[in-house]
Design an enzyme around this catalytic site. Structure first.
Site, PDB file in Angstrom:
ATOM      1  N   GLU A  39      35.330  68.249  78.671  1.00  0.00           N
ATOM      2  CA  GLU A  39      35.273  66.912  78.107  1.00  0.00           C
ATOM      3  C   GLU A  39      35.080  67.428  76.390  1.00  0.00           C
ATOM      4  O   GLU A  39      34.051  68.270  76.050  1.00  0.00           O
ATOM      5  CB  GLU A  39      34.223  66.662  78.667  1.00  0.00           C
ATOM      6  CG  GLU A  39      33.161  65.899  78.021  1.00  0.00           C
ATOM      7  CD  GLU A  39      32.638  65.023  79.352  1.00  0.00           C
ATOM      8  OE1 GLU A  39      31.999  65.765  79.364  1.00  0.00           O
ATOM      9  OE2 GLU A  39      32.247  63.875  78.869  1.00  0.00           O
ATOM     10  N   HIS A  41      33.440  67.810  73.311  1.00  0.00           N
ATOM     11  CA  HIS A  41      31.330  67.875  72.525  1.00  0.00           C
ATOM     12  C   HIS A  41      31.385  67.945  70.993  1.00  0.00           C
ATOM     13  O   HIS A  41      30.324  68.969  70.972  1.00  0.00           O
ATOM     14  CB  HIS A  41      31.360  68.564  73.529  1.00  0.00           C
ATOM     15  CG  HIS A  41      30.969  69.077  74.884  1.00  0.00           C
ATOM     16  ND1 HIS A  41      31.278  68.642  76.246  1.00  0.00           N
ATOM     17  CD2 HIS A  41      29.196  68.442  75.553  1.00  0.00           C
ATOM     18  CE1 HIS A  41      30.754  68.445  76.628  1.00  0.00           C
ATOM     19  NE2 HIS A  41      29.354  68.999  77.103  1.00  0.00           N
ATOM     20  N   ASP A  50      30.033  72.095  80.067  1.00  0.00           N
ATOM     21  CA  ASP A  50      28.999  71.786  80.792  1.00  0.00           C
ATOM     22  C   ASP A  50      29.687  72.228  82.087  1.00  0.00           C
ATOM     23  O   ASP A  50      28.605  72.859  82.571  1.00  0.00           O
ATOM     24  CB  ASP A  50      29.662  70.190  81.700  1.00  0.00           C
ATOM     25  CG  ASP A  50      29.394  68.843  80.548  1.00  0.00           C
ATOM     26  OD1 ASP A  50      28.907  69.171  79.227  1.00  0.00           O
ATOM     27  OD2 ASP A  50      29.802  68.048  81.114  1.00  0.00           O
ATOM     28  N   HIS A 125      27.430  67.628  84.218  1.00  0.00           N
ATOM     29  CA  HIS A 125      28.338  67.067  83.733  1.00  0.00           C
ATOM     30  C   HIS A 125      28.057  65.386  84.404  1.00  0.00           C
ATOM     31  O   HIS A 125      28.432  65.245  85.149  1.00  0.00           O
ATOM     32  CB  HIS A 125      30.152  66.889  83.982  1.00  0.00           C
ATOM     33  CG  HIS A 125      30.789  65.838  83.572  1.00  0.00           C
ATOM     34  ND1 HIS A 125      30.723  65.049  82.599  1.00  0.00           N
ATOM     35  CD2 HIS A 125      31.717  64.926  83.901  1.00  0.00           C
ATOM     36  CE1 HIS A 125      31.138  64.425  82.343  1.00  0.00           C
ATOM     37  NE2 HIS A 125      32.215  64.071  82.739  1.00  0.00           N
ATOM     38  N   GLU A 127      28.775  62.110  84.783  1.00  0.00           N
ATOM     39  CA  GLU A 127      29.738  61.116  85.395  1.00  0.00           C
ATOM     40  C   GLU A 127      30.013  61.598  86.790  1.00  0.00           C
ATOM     41  O   GLU A 127      30.347  60.770  87.508  1.00  0.00           O
ATOM     42  CB  GLU A 127      30.468  60.872  84.778  1.00  0.00           C
ATOM     43  CG  GLU A 127      30.247  60.103  83.355  1.00  0.00           C
ATOM     44  CD  GLU A 127      30.420  61.107  82.229  1.00  0.00           C
ATOM     45  OE1 GLU A 127      30.057  62.259  82.315  1.00  0.00           O
ATOM     46  OE2 GLU A 127      29.978  60.201  81.106  1.00  0.00           O
ATOM     47  N   HIS A 182      24.594  63.812  74.701  1.00  0.00           N
ATOM     48  CA  HIS A 182      26.464  64.520  75.100  1.00  0.00           C
ATOM     49  C   HIS A 182      26.178  65.425  73.624  1.00  0.00           C
ATOM     50  O   HIS A 182      26.804  64.615  72.408  1.00  0.00           O
ATOM     51  CB  HIS A 182      26.619  63.720  75.135  1.00  0.00           C
ATOM     52  CG  HIS A 182      28.717  63.632  75.405  1.00  0.00           C
ATOM     53  ND1 HIS A 182      29.167  64.052  76.530  1.00  0.00           N
ATOM     54  CD2 HIS A 182      29.366  63.991  74.233  1.00  0.00           C
ATOM     55  CE1 HIS A 182      30.513  65.027  75.738  1.00  0.00           C
ATOM     56  NE2 HIS A 182      30.575  64.543  75.009  1.00  0.00           N
ATOM     57  N   GLU A 187      22.325  70.313  74.947  1.00  0.00           N
ATOM     58  CA  GLU A 187      23.745  70.797  74.882  1.00  0.00           C
ATOM     59  C   GLU A 187      23.447  72.550  73.421  1.00  0.00           C
ATOM     60  O   GLU A 187      24.073  73.401  74.089  1.00  0.00           O
ATOM     61  CB  GLU A 187      24.655  70.190  74.701  1.00  0.00           C
ATOM     62  CG  GLU A 187      24.502  69.357  76.575  1.00  0.00           C
ATOM     63  CD  GLU A 187      25.787  68.826  76.663  1.00  0.00           C
ATOM     64  OE1 GLU A 187      26.189  68.713  78.285  1.00  0.00           O
ATOM     65  OE2 GLU A 187      26.150  68.227  76.310  1.00  0.00           O
TER      66      GLU A 187
HETATM   67 ZN    ZN Z   1      27.513  67.846  78.655  1.00  0.00          ZN
HETATM   68 MN    MN Z   2      29.431  66.064  80.093  1.00  0.00          MN
END
Ligand code: ZN
Ligand code: MN
Length: 265
Positions: A39, A41, A50, A125, A127, A182, A187
């Site tokens: 994904e 970032h 993630d 992650h 979701e 995010h 992170e």
């Molecule tokens: Zn992430």
């Molecule tokens: Mn994510």
């Protein structure tokens, strides 16, 4: 056979099947499964963030509790605009819900059927969570495991272990919320501590937290996602915060799971 067995690595992919079978035969085997995503970032973090972070957390917890770590589930459910910037952004490679449910179900059935006593899914992650839950539920139904079964599956997202004290230290100016963390301070700091060669802090963009509506609108209005792709800025991230986060989260997580499953630390 000693459950600590002769092994140089806690990664299942690195050890041979005969050693694995001996470990399963101990009857106390706990397999940790990291789950992530591929994904975007933002411009400063890699797309694998993630999966990298959930694997590092799972590895530390498995080392502390005598477990093994399965290959990560490295793809995740569709990024949503209010928690990951949106699934329309190139660099975000996602699974349909039915796919991730099926993968989770297959993995859990396979691991438990072969003799793992417990499985711990470590999610990285946002979701993914409810689809992992569904996959676990279908696996237990397929195996005929109900309340009172000796085997179990635990599901968690690693950020749920960040303590109030750590949160205050990492976000001295106020915590924006896990949904918009995010590509932000959590992170980025963890990556600066664990994988600094994969972070390009000079490319990070400073901007206010994304202002998103209370509803989900589909299809999304792409202009609602900050151009960086991050929902909150990584400004203030550093490796010391990453170390604090990692050490506090992995210690509390290992302790919690060991207590729950009766493992020795
Ligand atoms: Zn992430
Ligand atoms: Mn994510």
């Amino acid at each position: 056979m000693d459950t600590s067995m002769r092994r140089a690595s806690v990664q299942m992919a690195d050890i041979d099947a005969h050693t694995y079978r001996d470990w399963l035969a101990s009857g106390r085997a706990t397999v940790w499964v990291p789950v992530g995503a591929l994904e975007q970032h933002g411009p400063h973090l890699p797309m694998g963030t993630d999966a990298i972070l959930s694997r590092r957390v799972a590895t530390a917890a498995a080392e502390a509790t005598g477990g093994l770590v399965a290959q990560p589930l490295a793809y995740g459910y569709k990024s949503q605009q209010k928690s990951g910037g949106g699934n329309h952004l190139p660099g975000t490679i996602s699974l349909d819900a039915s796919t991730i449910i099926g993968l989770t179900r297959d993995l859990v059935v396979s691991l438990l059927r072969q003799g793992a006593r417990h499985v711990v899914l470590v999610n990285g992650h946002y979701e993914n969570y409810q689809f992992l839950y569904e996959g676990i539920d279908l696996a237990l139904r397929e195996l005929g495991l109900g309340p009172g079964a000796e085997s179990s599956v635990l599901l968690l997202s690693y950020w749920d272990y960040v303590s109030a004290q750590t949160l205050e230290a990492v976000y001295p100016d106020g915590f924006p919320g896990w949904d918009i963390e995010h590509g932000g301070v959590l992170e980025t700091s963890l990556m600066l501590h664990l994988e600094p060669h994969l972070v390009e802090l000079g490319r990070a963009v400073d901007h206010p937290p994304a202002r998103l509506p209370r509803f989900d609108r589909l299809p999304v209005l792409p202009s609602r996602t900050p151009a960086s792709g991050c929902l909150s800025a990584p400004t203030g991230s550093d490796a010391d915060k990453g170390r604090l986060l990692f050490e506090q989260v992995t210690a509390d997580l290992a302790d919690d799971v060991a207590t729950e499953l009766g493992l020795r630390l």
